[in-house]
Design an enzyme around this catalytic site. Structure first.
Site, PDB file in Angstrom:
ATOM      1  CB  SER A 146       3.374  82.003  -9.330  1.00 41.60           C
ATOM      2  OG  SER A 146       3.583  80.724  -9.883  1.00 41.60           O
ATOM      3  CG  HIS A 147       1.106  80.900 -13.411  1.00 40.20           C
ATOM      4  ND1 HIS A 147       0.900  80.674 -12.078  1.00 40.20           N
ATOM      5  CD2 HIS A 147      -0.095  80.721 -14.006  1.00 40.20           C
ATOM      6  CE1 HIS A 147      -0.374  80.359 -11.882  1.00 40.20           C
ATOM      7  NE2 HIS A 147      -1.002  80.382 -13.032  1.00 40.20           N
ATOM      8  CE  LYS A 156       6.662  81.563  -3.296  1.00 41.57           C
ATOM      9  NZ  LYS A 156       6.809  80.222  -3.921  1.00 41.57           N
TER      10      LYS A 156
END
Length: 544
Positions: A146-147, A156
């Site tokens: 993600s970030h 994931k």
């Protein structure tokens, strides 16, 4: 948290990740299954780690991919697996490793070679495949942290629901992956990369997503208005998608940054002095903020495009503020949605959302932190919207069908352009009107030290352990350790009054607990609530 002197400034060379070293450690470092920190651990967004620290290495991915292949076989998932990745340096090596294992296990893997693929496009593809109902049931994988900073990696798994896997799945995959690691990978099946690439099925994720965008966003009104849209993918996987959107739909859309660089050297530094592609942070978004006067609406995404950041002439919107604006606008402008479609929010999202729900006559369902709790509702249309305070959201198509059941950072950005075009007001202007009617809020999140024992106690508190009767001078109206919307354990504590609330949850990776608080009485009252919240938690922990 002390503000770094580098916050909002271009990252100096001394802060950049040594990419060759990072990738070398991915292949050469062998994690120790006996070390709890180096085992596979699925949090709310999959397994994440760092190759140098021995927490995200080839060993982990070999074990996780084998565990996923075995799980889908046991679950009778026989259709293709749609796999994407973001632009972090460890994503492509992990993508290759996973591909070798999945193909060896007879999994049909669909990828878009040569292009990074964002999270929402994987979710969209899974739902589209399973909606048709032929060629077996499909699922997916996204390789992304993600970030998170450039040195991190992530994995994931999205089951056939299209959204993040729930604990009934992740516990099975996690346990099997750790067993495989303990057995020194003896059960891992693997083919060469050459054989894996030859067996994969090429799939165009972008065209179906872009072509169907009018199903979820009124692009006609955006196009007709000429709303000026700026986009900064922050070096992430959304770049080719935004390029296709601008070209296919003839929007007045400008991509202000088309650089893909795994060191993310173009980024401005986040609040704590780290490079982090957090599109909800004004420090990380300093580059786009400098251009705010050039556009009516500007949009930022994190590397896997499951988060959104909205910039107007007034600056970067707080994620909670934009969630409230989106909800009010959507439920007033989507007549094709079910009359009883609910609003999904996490327990640390703004209470302003509850006031919005009451004002428009819609039920608000408050769930624990984790987008997985919105999946079923978005899938069957009983939730019109699901959103998290960390700038993650998705919502239904205009006719009430599911669009994505994972966070989608692109459609909230386009919705900002739609509401600007249709109403003549930017989202920030609409928020000002909203708070004038329903009340202005002050919101904060901080970290507080906690030992492992204290974190364990906090994660399993009962309401009776909270002895306080007031918060911020007001009577406490609820002491929650289970979410009111679905009665799931929140893994912490939430305390509410009519004018304020706080929530405390232990961190899964650090010796701290996260404390969230909000007040409708302004910043000074918020500070009082935050200080009292620490005392309430300390008392509940009983001096442990």
């Amino acid at each position: 948290m002390t503000l770094s002197e580098l916050a909002g400034k271009r990252a100096p060379r001394s802060l950049l990740t040594n990419i060759p070293r990072l990738v070398a450690h991915y292949y050469e470092t062998r994690p120790l299954p006996s070390d709890p920190l180096q085992r596979v651990a699925f949090g709310t967004s999959g397994h994440r780690g760092n190759s140098i620290a021995g927490t995200f290495n080839e060993t982990h991915i070999l074990a996780i991919a084998q565990a996923v292949a075995e799980y889908r076989a046991q679950a009778g998932i026989t259709g293709p697996l749609y796999m994407g990745l973001d632009t972090h340096a460890l994503s492509e090596p992990a993508w290759m490793t996973a591909l070798e294992v999945l193909i060896a296990n007879g999994v049909r893997v669909r990828v878009q070679p040569g292009l990074f693929t964002p999270t929402p496009l994987i979710s969209h593809a899974i739902l589209e495949h399973n909606r048709v109902g032929v060629d077996g049931v499909a699922d997916g994988i996204v390789i992304t942290p993600s970030h998170n900073p450039p040195q991190d990696g992530g994995f994931k798994y999205n089951p056939p629901s299209g959204g993040p896997a729930d604990t009934d799945v992740t516990k099975v995959v996690q346990a099997r992956a750790n067993q495989i690691m303990e057995d020194e990978l003896r059960d891992v099946q693997r083919v060469s990369l050459e054989d894996a690439m030859a067996a994969l099925e090429e799939f165009d994720f972008i065209t179906p997503y872009v072509t169907q965008l009018p199903d979820v966003i009124d692009l006609d009104v955006i196009r007709a208005s000429g709303v000026r849209i700026g986009v900064d993918p922050l070096g992430g996987s959304s770049l080719p998608v935004w390029q296709a959107i601008g070209a296919a739909h003839d929007l007045n859309l400008t991509i202000v940054n088309d650089v893909i660089d795994p060191s993310f050297a173009f980024m401005s530094v986040d609040r704590d002095g780290k490079i982090r592609m957090d599109c909800s942070s004004p420090h990380a978004m300093a580059g786009l903020l400098a251009l705010k006067g050039d556009f009516d609406v500007a949009i930022g995404n994190d590397p896997d495009a499951d988060r959104h950041g909205i910039v107007t002439a007034d600056g970067l919107m707080n994620p909670n503020h934009y969630l409230a604006v989106m909800i009010e606008y959507l439920f007033q402008n989507r007549p094709g949605w079910r009359a009883d479609a609910a609003i999904g929010k996490t327990l640390v999202s703004s209470a302003l959302i509850d006031r919005v729900g009451a004002s428009i006559g819609r039920r608000v369902v408050e769930v624990p932190v984790g987008f997985k709790y919105f999946v079923a509702g978005l899938q069957d249309g009983s939730f019109g919207f699901g959103g998290e305070e960390s700038a993650g959201a998705s919502f239904l198509r205009r006719d009430g069908r599911a669009w994505s059941t994972d966070k989608d950072g692109l459609i909230p950005g386009l919705l900002a352009a739609e509401m600007t075009a249709r109403t003549g007001q930017t989202p920030s202007a609409r928020f000002a009107d909203l708070t004038a009617r329903l009340g202005a809020t002050a919101y904060d999140r901080q970290d507080a030290p906690a030992t492992p024992d204290q974190k364990k106690i906090l994660g399993s508190l009962s309401p009776e352990q909270v002895t306080a009767t007031t918060l911020g001078g007001d009577p406490i109206t609820a002491k929650l350790t289970r979410a009111p919307g679905n009665d799931e354990a929140i893994g912490g504590l939430k305390v509410t009054t009519d004018e304020a609330w706080f929530a405390a949850r232990p961190s899964g990776t650090e010796d701290v607990y996260k404390i969230y608080a909000e007040s409708f009485r302004g910043p000074d009252h918020l500070k009082q609530v935050m200080n009292e919240a620490r005392d309430v938690v300390a008392a509940a922990l009983g001096g442990q």
